[in-house]
Design a protein around this motif. Structure first.
Motif, short mmCIF file in Angstrom:
data_model
loop_
_atom_site.label_atom_id
_atom_site.label_comp_id
_atom_site.label_asym_id
_atom_site.label_seq_id
_atom_site.Cartn_x
_atom_site.Cartn_y
_atom_site.Cartn_z
N TYR A 83 37.32 -0.59 -3.14
CA TYR A 83 36.20 -0.94 -2.24
C TYR A 83 35.80 0.24 -1.35
O TYR A 83 34.60 0.53 -1.20
CB TYR A 83 36.60 -2.14 -1.39
N ASP A 84 36.76 0.90 -0.73
CA ASP A 84 36.44 1.98 0.20
C ASP A 84 35.69 3.11 -0.50
O ASP A 84 34.76 3.69 0.07
CB ASP A 84 37.70 2.51 0.86
N GLU A 85 36.09 3.44 -1.71
CA GLU A 85 35.40 4.48 -2.46
C GLU A 85 33.99 4.03 -2.84
O GLU A 85 33.04 4.83 -2.81
CB GLU A 85 36.19 4.84 -3.72
N ALA A 86 33.85 2.76 -3.17
CA ALA A 86 32.53 2.24 -3.51
C ALA A 86 31.60 2.24 -2.31
O ALA A 86 30.38 2.45 -2.44
CB ALA A 86 32.65 0.83 -4.08
N MET A 87 32.15 2.05 -1.10
CA MET A 87 31.33 2.09 0.11
C MET A 87 30.74 3.47 0.33
O MET A 87 29.62 3.61 0.82
CB MET A 87 32.17 1.67 1.31
N LYS A 88 31.48 4.50 -0.03
CA LYS A 88 30.95 5.87 0.10
C LYS A 88 29.76 6.07 -0.83
O LYS A 88 28.77 6.72 -0.46
CB LYS A 88 32.05 6.88 -0.21
N VAL A 89 29.84 5.51 -2.02
CA VAL A 89 28.71 5.59 -2.95
C VAL A 89 27.52 4.81 -2.39
O VAL A 89 26.37 5.25 -2.47
CB VAL A 89 29.10 5.06 -4.33
N PHE A 90 27.81 3.65 -1.82
CA PHE A 90 26.72 2.85 -1.25
C PHE A 90 26.02 3.59 -0.10
O PHE A 90 24.80 3.49 0.06
CB PHE A 90 27.24 1.50 -0.74
N GLU A 91 26.78 4.30 0.71
CA GLU A 91 26.16 5.05 1.80
C GLU A 91 25.15 6.07 1.28
O GLU A 91 24.11 6.29 1.91
CB GLU A 91 27.25 5.74 2.63
N LYS A 92 25.44 6.67 0.15
CA LYS A 92 24.48 7.59 -0.46
C LYS A 92 23.24 6.83 -0.93
O LYS A 92 22.11 7.32 -0.78
CB LYS A 92 25.14 8.32 -1.63
N ILE A 93 23.47 5.66 -1.50
CA ILE A 93 22.34 4.84 -1.96
C ILE A 93 21.47 4.42 -0.77
O ILE A 93 20.23 4.49 -0.84
CB ILE A 93 22.84 3.61 -2.72
#
Length: 325
Positions: free
Chosen positions: A174-184
């Motif tokens: 989840y935490d790694e996916a949140m970093k991707v979401f921040e870019k989105i």
């Protein structure tokens, strides 16, 4: 051709149950634990392909949805009325007096279904152990709850859909996916200030004109300057311009047509805007939202297009939503 009142209530109940099954986003067209909102369209199409055994041929149909369809077919066969879809039945019954009875029955049924887990409620009240398990953040909610709230355009739920989709696509936590979401999310904010500029401009002009009208009507020096530069009418003698009301009476000779016409113009614009709202039309606002969502989908083709579009549409122009919880 008639439908008995009892069958009308049953049909409305089944329609409600079918719609709830569709909207909670049970596993439709993607692998667990993710649902796909586009599958809602498949389930709600007017003509569903059924076999002789009343088994659905759609690969998106869930067992929970097949049962209501079977029962609805049985009711249709006994009521001497044949419709091509459940939507047609709903349209037929919406004006019926039994519609209100059906909605009352549905409300009572759904209330009785709430909290039916063993030990969750005592005397109609939740237990301590049950309330301790209540989700307090969107991240702790189930996939079905997230899909439901995303359908209602809750920004945090739309974010959660993207985060979980990123987790599934890249097989990360989840935490790694949140970093991707921040870019989105940052990509979605590109050009947002330019899209919001017409709204800021209209707001600025309205506020400036509103406050400027006071000195242009009641302030002696401002009235004399405006008359000299733009009007060139003869003003009353100084003894008749000693109070604000006397100045206003003098300036009203040329200010009345201006303010009166602007007021009528704004009244017409307000009326036309009300009619556009009745038609569900917001030309510029909807255009800039769709343009932004298409850009986001093109920028991140790996992820679910509908999840990206839903998040992009619910993002605010002025400032982004707080996505820290």
């Amino acid at each position: 051709m008639t439908i008995t009142e009892q069958n009308k209530v049953k049909i409305m109940s089944l329609l409600f149950g079918a719609r709830c099954t569709v909207r909670i986003g049970a596993n439709f067209s993607r692998q667990p634990p993710y649902g796909n909102l586009r599958a809602f369209q498949t389930l709600t199409t007017p003509k569903t392909s059924m076999s002789e055994n009343n088994e659905t041929k759609s690969p998106h149909m869930t067992p929970a949805f097949v049962g209501p369809l079977k029962m609805t077919n049985a009711i249709q066969s006994t009521s001497t009325v044949h419709y091509s879809s459940l939507s047609a039945i709903a349209a037929k019954l919406s004006s019926s007096p039994s519609y209100s009875n059906a909605t009352k029955f549905i409300a009572q049924t759904t209330r009785s279904m709430a909290g039916n887990a063993p030990g969750s409620h005592i005397d109609g009240k939740p237990t301590l152990e049950y309330v301790k398990g209540m989700p307090k953040t969107f991240a702790s909610m189930t996939n079905e709850q997230i899909l439901l709230f995303a359908e209602l355009e809750i920004p945090e739920a739309c974010r959660e859909c993207i985060v979980r989709d990123v987790m599934a696509v890249h097989n990360i936590e989840y935490d790694e996916a949140m970093k991707v979401f921040e870019k989105i999310a940052k990509t979605n904010r590109e050009g947002m200030a330019l899209a919001a500029f017409p709204f800021y401009l209209g707001f600025g002009i309205a506020v400036t004109a509103g406050y400027a009208s006071f000195p242009l009507v009641f302030h002696k020096e401002t009235v004399e300057w405006f008359n000299e530069k733009f009007v060139t009418l003869e003003l009353p003698p100084p003894e008749d311009l000693e109070t604000y009301f006397e100045v206003g009476a003098a300036s009203w000779e040329w200010m009345e047509p201006i303010l009166g016409h602007i007021s009528f113009f704004l009244l017409c614009m307000q009326f036309s805007r009300a009619q556009l709202q009745n038609l569900g039309i917001r030309p510029y606002f909807n255009w800039q939202k769709e343009r932004r969502s298409r850009y986001l989908i093109q920028k991140y083709p790996k992820y679910d297009a509908e999840f990206l579009a839903n998040y992009s549409r619910c993002d605010r122009l002025a400032e982004p939503h707080d996505m820290t919880h």
